[in-house]
Design an enzyme around this catalytic site. Sequence first.
Site, mmCIF file in Angstrom:
data_model
loop_
_atom_site.group_PDB
_atom_site.id
_atom_site.type_symbol
_atom_site.label_atom_id
_atom_site.label_comp_id
_atom_site.label_asym_id
_atom_site.label_seq_id
_atom_site.Cartn_x
_atom_site.Cartn_y
_atom_site.Cartn_z
ATOM 1 N N CYS A 226 0.816 -1.234 0.000
ATOM 2 C CA CYS A 226 0.000 0.000 0.000
ATOM 3 C C CYS A 226 0.838 1.267 0.000
ATOM 4 O O CYS A 226 0.340 2.343 -0.315
ATOM 5 C CB CYS A 226 -0.935 -0.005 1.200
ATOM 6 S SG CYS A 226 -1.851 -1.533 1.337
ATOM 7 N N HIS B 288 -3.894 6.461 3.097
ATOM 8 C CA HIS B 288 -4.224 5.188 2.457
ATOM 9 C C HIS B 288 -5.620 4.766 2.909
ATOM 10 O O HIS B 288 -5.959 4.854 4.093
ATOM 11 C CB HIS B 288 -3.173 4.144 2.853
ATOM 12 C CG HIS B 288 -3.549 2.749 2.462
ATOM 13 N ND1 HIS B 288 -3.999 2.452 1.201
ATOM 14 C CD2 HIS B 288 -3.559 1.587 3.160
ATOM 15 C CE1 HIS B 288 -4.272 1.152 1.143
ATOM 16 N NE2 HIS B 288 -4.013 0.610 2.318
ATOM 17 N N ASN C 97 -10.087 -1.168 -0.297
ATOM 18 C CA ASN C 97 -8.633 -0.993 -0.198
ATOM 19 C C ASN C 97 -8.000 -1.420 -1.517
ATOM 20 O O ASN C 97 -7.978 -2.605 -1.845
ATOM 21 C CB ASN C 97 -8.122 -1.845 0.972
ATOM 22 C CG ASN C 97 -6.617 -1.758 1.163
ATOM 23 O OD1 ASN C 97 -5.905 -1.244 0.299
ATOM 24 N ND2 ASN C 97 -6.146 -2.267 2.290
HETATM 25 N N1 ACO Z 1 -18.237 -10.504 7.912
HETATM 26 C C1 ACO Z 1 -18.700 -10.829 9.141
HETATM 27 N N2 ACO Z 1 -17.899 -11.115 10.166
HETATM 28 C C2 ACO Z 1 -16.578 -11.059 9.949
HETATM 29 C C3 ACO Z 1 -16.021 -10.725 8.703
HETATM 30 C C4 ACO Z 1 -16.924 -10.441 7.659
HETATM 31 N N3 ACO Z 1 -16.508 -10.097 6.428
HETATM 32 N N4 ACO Z 1 -14.680 -10.736 8.799
HETATM 33 C C5 ACO Z 1 -14.376 -11.074 10.056
HETATM 34 N N5 ACO Z 1 -15.521 -11.278 10.769
HETATM 35 C C6 ACO Z 1 -15.654 -11.655 12.160
HETATM 36 C C7 ACO Z 1 -14.433 -12.337 12.684
HETATM 37 O O1 ACO Z 1 -14.466 -13.713 12.369
HETATM 38 C C8 ACO Z 1 -14.560 -12.075 14.171
HETATM 39 O O2 ACO Z 1 -15.461 -12.994 14.699
HETATM 40 P P1 ACO Z 1 -15.195 -13.677 16.152
HETATM 41 O O3 ACO Z 1 -15.195 -12.507 17.106
HETATM 42 O O4 ACO Z 1 -16.351 -14.587 16.302
HETATM 43 O O5 ACO Z 1 -13.871 -14.329 16.028
HETATM 44 C C9 ACO Z 1 -15.208 -10.699 14.242
HETATM 45 O O6 ACO Z 1 -15.794 -10.475 12.940
HETATM 46 C C10 ACO Z 1 -14.254 -9.566 14.556
HETATM 47 O O7 ACO Z 1 -13.092 -9.710 13.768
HETATM 48 P P2 ACO Z 1 -11.891 -8.715 13.876
HETATM 49 O O8 ACO Z 1 -10.831 -9.137 12.917
HETATM 50 O O9 ACO Z 1 -11.488 -8.518 15.289
HETATM 51 O O10 ACO Z 1 -12.591 -7.362 13.363
HETATM 52 P P3 ACO Z 1 -11.980 -5.940 13.252
HETATM 53 O O11 ACO Z 1 -12.827 -4.985 13.966
HETATM 54 O O12 ACO Z 1 -10.505 -5.904 13.568
HETATM 55 O O13 ACO Z 1 -12.131 -5.608 11.698
HETATM 56 C C11 ACO Z 1 -10.782 -5.559 9.712
HETATM 57 C C12 ACO Z 1 -11.500 -6.419 10.753
HETATM 58 C C13 ACO Z 1 -11.822 -4.785 8.945
HETATM 59 C C14 ACO Z 1 -10.004 -6.494 8.808
HETATM 60 C C15 ACO Z 1 -9.800 -4.587 10.417
HETATM 61 O O14 ACO Z 1 -9.049 -5.272 11.380
HETATM 62 C C16 ACO Z 1 -8.837 -3.892 9.469
HETATM 63 O O15 ACO Z 1 -9.237 -3.075 8.661
HETATM 64 N N6 ACO Z 1 -7.517 -4.174 9.600
HETATM 65 C C17 ACO Z 1 -6.507 -3.447 8.837
HETATM 66 C C18 ACO Z 1 -6.380 -3.851 7.406
HETATM 67 C C19 ACO Z 1 -5.293 -3.004 6.755
HETATM 68 O O16 ACO Z 1 -5.044 -1.871 7.142
HETATM 69 N N7 ACO Z 1 -4.563 -3.496 5.809
HETATM 70 C C20 ACO Z 1 -3.502 -2.601 5.324
HETATM 71 C C21 ACO Z 1 -2.697 -3.049 4.377
HETATM 72 S S1 ACO Z 1 -3.451 -4.024 3.097
HETATM 73 C C22 ACO Z 1 -2.153 -4.411 2.040
HETATM 74 O O17 ACO Z 1 -1.029 -4.089 2.290
HETATM 75 C C23 ACO Z 1 -2.445 -5.176 0.784
#
Ligand code: ACO
Length: 329
Positions: free
Chosen positions: A116, A256, A286
């Site tokens: 990114c 980003h 993203n």
């Molecule tokens: N739909 C429904 N539920 C979901 C989904 C989905 N698509 N995805 C995950 N869940 C569930 C998980 O299984 C988890 O369930 P559990 O509590 O029963 O285990 C729950 O939702 C919470 O999951 P978390 O991962 O803790 O959710 P979080 O609030 O952290 O959000 C997210 C997840 C959106 C991925 C977030 O962490 C994020 O944006 N992270 C950063 C990503 C990023 O910045 N990437 C940058 C670089 S990308 C690159 O370089 C190519």
Amino acid sequence: MSDKINSKITGTGSFAPPRILTNYDLEKMVETSNEWIITRSGIKERRIVEDGTGPSDLSLEASKIALREANLEPDQIDLILIGTVTPDYLLPSTACILQDKLKAKNAAVLDIVAACSGFIYGLSIASAFIAIGQYKNVLVIGVETLSKIVNWEDRNTCVLFGDGAGAAVVSATTEEKGILGTFLSGDGSLANLLHIQLGGAKVPLTKENIGLKQHYISMQGNEVFKSAVRAMEGAAKHIIQKVGLSPEEIDLLIPHQANIRIIEALAKRLKVPMDRVYVNIDRYGNTSAASVPIALDEARKKGVIKEGSNTVLVAFGAGFTWGSAVIKW
Ligand code: ACO
């Protein structure tokens, strides 16, 4: 005017494939909901390429617009830099493929693998080459077709990413404006939080291991989230201080676009109100290296960026890599 060679952006362009994949479409593919995706990430829809369309094709469209705006012919480009983790081929670079498609026959060619942060790494490399007098016009692109490397059965990742390209022409200038400064950093010790394990030269893809589905992106989302906020805050503060700006003097912050909650947390830490932060994650998801240049191009085309104003770019991605830039227009 000064004797020092500075760099300024003279044209930008962006292109996203026309096919839209909405959260409602995803509800039919994995166990998720429109509400979960919007609340947790801010994404409503993303663009997806058709089979047979490569990053070089998206880059070509974005580059043509940027070159037209910069009033340059392709043969006036000295260097093409493409930030991407989804190259057309493993060999040769996507910059080579684009050079041929664009007929930029005088350009040196290089891909940058910084996820990114790829576009900001590109801007920094471009301005360094310009500052030493080696090149006058550099075409910097961020492009991804992440739809080709996500596991469409993994709800943790497939709802987040999208495809697109953004381009900028960076040219030498003696004016006291343009790219005032850039900052780059990384931390390879956290590589396994966001990576693709199979399909490289260390562990090539075989018919025995393909079923593991480890040739797709795997991410520990909440760990990446925390690192992203911390690193982008540090990168933005570092470059703002280095060029001598205060938070009030930032007219537009272009972060980003990975998650609206990351963007809001960052803005709060930087004390920049959200009406001075560019957000388009709802429409693209993203797009990794393409995210900052698409947002930059949109902001320019909408007239959000005015002559004399200051824009801060900041990104964070797999690696981890991160970086920032300040541009005075
Ligand atoms: N739909 C429904 N539920 C979901 C989904 C989905 N698509 N995805 C995950 N869940 C569930 C998980 O299984 C988890 O369930 P559990 O509590 O029963 O285990 C729950 O939702 C919470 O999951 P978390 O991962 O803790 O959710 P979080 O609030 O952290 O959000 C997210 C997840 C959106 C991925 C977030 O962490 C994020 O944006 N992270 C950063 C990503 C990023 O910045 N990437 C940058 C670089 S990308 C690159 O370089 C190519």
